[in-house]
Design an enzyme around this catalytic site. Structure first.
Site, PDB file in Angstrom:
ATOM      1  N   ASN A   9       0.886  -1.173   0.000  1.00  0.00           N
ATOM      2  CA  ASN A   9       0.000   0.000   0.000  1.00  0.00           C
ATOM      3  C   ASN A   9       0.919   1.217   0.000  1.00  0.00           C
ATOM      4  OD1 ASN A   9      -1.778   2.068   0.519  1.00  0.00           O
ATOM      5  ND2 ASN A   9      -2.249   1.417   2.628  1.00  0.00           N
ATOM      6  N   TRP A  10       1.052   1.816  -1.180  1.00  0.00           N
ATOM      7  CA  TRP A  10       2.021   2.920  -1.302  1.00  0.00           C
ATOM      8  C   TRP A  10       1.518   4.203  -0.649  1.00  0.00           C
ATOM      9  CZ3 TRP A  10       3.981   2.548  -7.117  1.00  0.00           C
ATOM     10  CH2 TRP A  10       4.638   1.306  -7.282  1.00  0.00           C
ATOM     11  N   LYS A  11       0.217   4.262  -0.349  1.00  0.00           N
ATOM     12  CA  LYS A  11      -0.385   5.470   0.256  1.00  0.00           C
ATOM     13  C   LYS A  11      -0.118   6.689  -0.636  1.00  0.00           C
ATOM     14  CE  LYS A  11      -0.122   3.300   4.746  1.00  0.00           C
ATOM     15  NZ  LYS A  11      -0.106   3.445   6.189  1.00  0.00           N
ATOM     16  N   HIS A  96      -9.546   1.477   4.459  1.00  0.00           N
ATOM     17  CA  HIS A  96      -8.289   1.659   5.206  1.00  0.00           C
ATOM     18  C   HIS A  96      -8.529   2.625   6.365  1.00  0.00           C
ATOM     19  CE1 HIS A  96      -4.217   2.805   6.251  1.00  0.00           C
ATOM     20  NE2 HIS A  96      -3.843   1.665   5.706  1.00  0.00           N
ATOM     21  N   GLU A  98      -6.943   5.029   7.429  1.00  0.00           N
ATOM     22  CA  GLU A  98      -6.711   6.456   7.119  1.00  0.00           C
ATOM     23  C   GLU A  98      -7.915   7.057   6.384  1.00  0.00           C
ATOM     24  OE1 GLU A  98      -2.872   5.719   5.352  1.00  0.00           O
ATOM     25  OE2 GLU A  98      -2.153   5.141   7.344  1.00  0.00           O
ATOM     26  N   GLU A 167      -5.655  -4.600  10.413  1.00  0.00           N
ATOM     27  CA  GLU A 167      -4.602  -3.611  10.653  1.00  0.00           C
ATOM     28  C   GLU A 167      -4.906  -2.850  11.938  1.00  0.00           C
ATOM     29  OE1 GLU A 167      -2.520  -2.559   6.699  1.00  0.00           O
ATOM     30  OE2 GLU A 167      -4.219  -1.221   6.917  1.00  0.00           O
ATOM     31  N   GLY A 173       2.423   2.340  10.758  1.00  0.00           N
ATOM     32  CA  GLY A 173       3.420   3.393  10.581  1.00  0.00           C
ATOM     33  C   GLY A 173       4.076   3.835  11.879  1.00  0.00           C
ATOM     34  N   SER A 213       3.229  -2.031  10.460  1.00  0.00           N
ATOM     35  CA  SER A 213       4.669  -2.160  10.709  1.00  0.00           C
ATOM     36  C   SER A 213       5.184  -3.576  10.447  1.00  0.00           C
ATOM     37  CB  SER A 213       5.018  -1.693  12.126  1.00  0.00           C
ATOM     38  OG  SER A 213       4.653  -0.331  12.308  1.00  0.00           O
ATOM     39  N   GLY A 234       2.801  -1.090   4.266  1.00  0.00           N
ATOM     40  CA  GLY A 234       2.928   0.325   3.923  1.00  0.00           C
ATOM     41  C   GLY A 234       4.387   0.699   3.695  1.00  0.00           C
ATOM     42  N   GLY A 235       5.029   1.223   4.726  1.00  0.00           N
ATOM     43  CA  GLY A 235       6.392   1.749   4.616  1.00  0.00           C
ATOM     44  C   GLY A 235       7.373   0.825   3.920  1.00  0.00           C
TER      45      GLY A 235
HETATM   46  P1  PGA Z   1       2.763   0.306   7.638  1.00  0.00           P
HETATM   47  O1  PGA Z   1       1.317   0.547   6.958  1.00  0.00           O
HETATM   48  O2  PGA Z   1       3.268  -1.009   7.099  1.00  0.00           O
HETATM   49  O3  PGA Z   1       3.583   1.486   7.190  1.00  0.00           O
HETATM   50  O4  PGA Z   1       2.539   0.254   9.108  1.00  0.00           O
HETATM   51  C1  PGA Z   1       0.418  -0.504   6.745  1.00  0.00           C
HETATM   52  C2  PGA Z   1      -0.869   0.026   6.153  1.00  0.00           C
HETATM   53  O5  PGA Z   1      -1.361   1.077   6.602  1.00  0.00           O
HETATM   54  O6  PGA Z   1      -1.462  -0.588   5.220  1.00  0.00           O
END
Ligand code: PGA
Length: 251
Positions: A9-11, A96, A98, A167, A173, A213, A234-235
């Site tokens: 997930n590149w966000k 998600h 966010e 999640e 993050g 994470s 994500g990251g």
């Molecule tokens: P993260 O994000 O791996 O940076 O914690 C995961 C996500 O929000 O899908």
């Protein structure tokens, strides 16, 4: 049997050029390797079509990070599920945390988005998870059950086309990962809930990914849990070098 999946997930990261470069790096890193899971990258809308083109001929599946709840028409700034599908993308992240937090997405809206995605042949990667206070007050299971209610409006056939991502918001993050035992507890809870709502076959066939994470160092232990079928990353998905070890955690 259910699929094992590692999805990025590149966000809101990567320009068009950076996105194409990242997708090409990943394609090159995977070339000639035997991989034991499906690999997906979900990218900003602006990159979906170009990334779908860049990964052609590889095992990488492409997705978007959201879609409109509407079919088409006067919805300035929105991107429909049919537009996403027209790029060759096969997946879409929905719900998600966010989006829930910053855009007020709730079950009523997410039910519409699920219907749009499914009607256009996209696989929803539907996210659920509790915030820190809900973990601390031990209400997380009822929170997750409440979020799952959006999926439970689907027929068993349509539900079977969805992927779930657990999640915990406090782990996204933050560098704080749920322990493999904490994650497994929730994954097993979700699977039991699906079995109760539909049946055991549907539950056994549903891929439930962990996100928050997740990285190369903790993926092997997380993926060793019986109800964890992969990760939403994500990251660590923003570089082929950090994404590959998570894919390779599936031995
Ligand atoms: P993260 O994000 O791996 O940076 O914690 C995961 C996500 O929000 O899908």
């Amino acid at each position: 049997m259910r699929k094992k999946i590692v999805a990025g997930n590149w966000k809101m990261n990567t320009t068009l050029q950076e996105g194409i470069a990242l997708a090409s790096d990943l394609k090159n890193a995977l070339a000639g390797k035997k991989v034991n899971c499906d690999v997906v990258v979900c990218t900003p809308f602006i990159s979906v079509a170009a990334v779908a083109e860049a990964v052609k001929g590889s095992i990488i599946g492409v997705g978007a990070e959201d879609c409109s709840a509407q079919d088409k028409g006067a919805f300035t700034g929105e991107v429909s599920a049919s537009m996403i599908a027209s790029t060759g993308a096969k997946y879409v992240i929905l719900g998600h945390s966010e989006r829930r937090q910053y855009h007020g997405e709730n079950n009523a809206l997410l039910i519409q988005k699920l219907q749009q995605a499914l009607a256009n042949g996209l696989t929803p990667i539907f996210c659920v998870g509790e915030i820190k206070e809900e973990r601390e007050s031990n209400t997380f299971k009822s929170v997750i059950e409440g979020q799952m209610a959006a999926l439970y409006t689907l027929s068993a056939e349509n539900f079977g086309k969805c992927v779930i991502a657990y999640e915990p918001v406090w782990a996204i993050g933050t560098g704080l990962t749920a322990t493999s035992a904490q994650a497994e507890e929730v994954h097993a809870f979700i699977r039991a809930s699906i079995a109760e709502k539909y049946n055991k076959t549907v539950a056994d066939n549903t891929s439930i990914l962990y996100g928050g994470s997740c990285k190369g160092s903790n993926a092997p232990e997380l993926f060793a849990q019986p109800d964890i079928d992969g990760g939403l990353i994500g990251g660590a998905a923003l570089k082929a070098d950090t994404f590959m070890p998570i894919i390779e955690a599936w031995k």
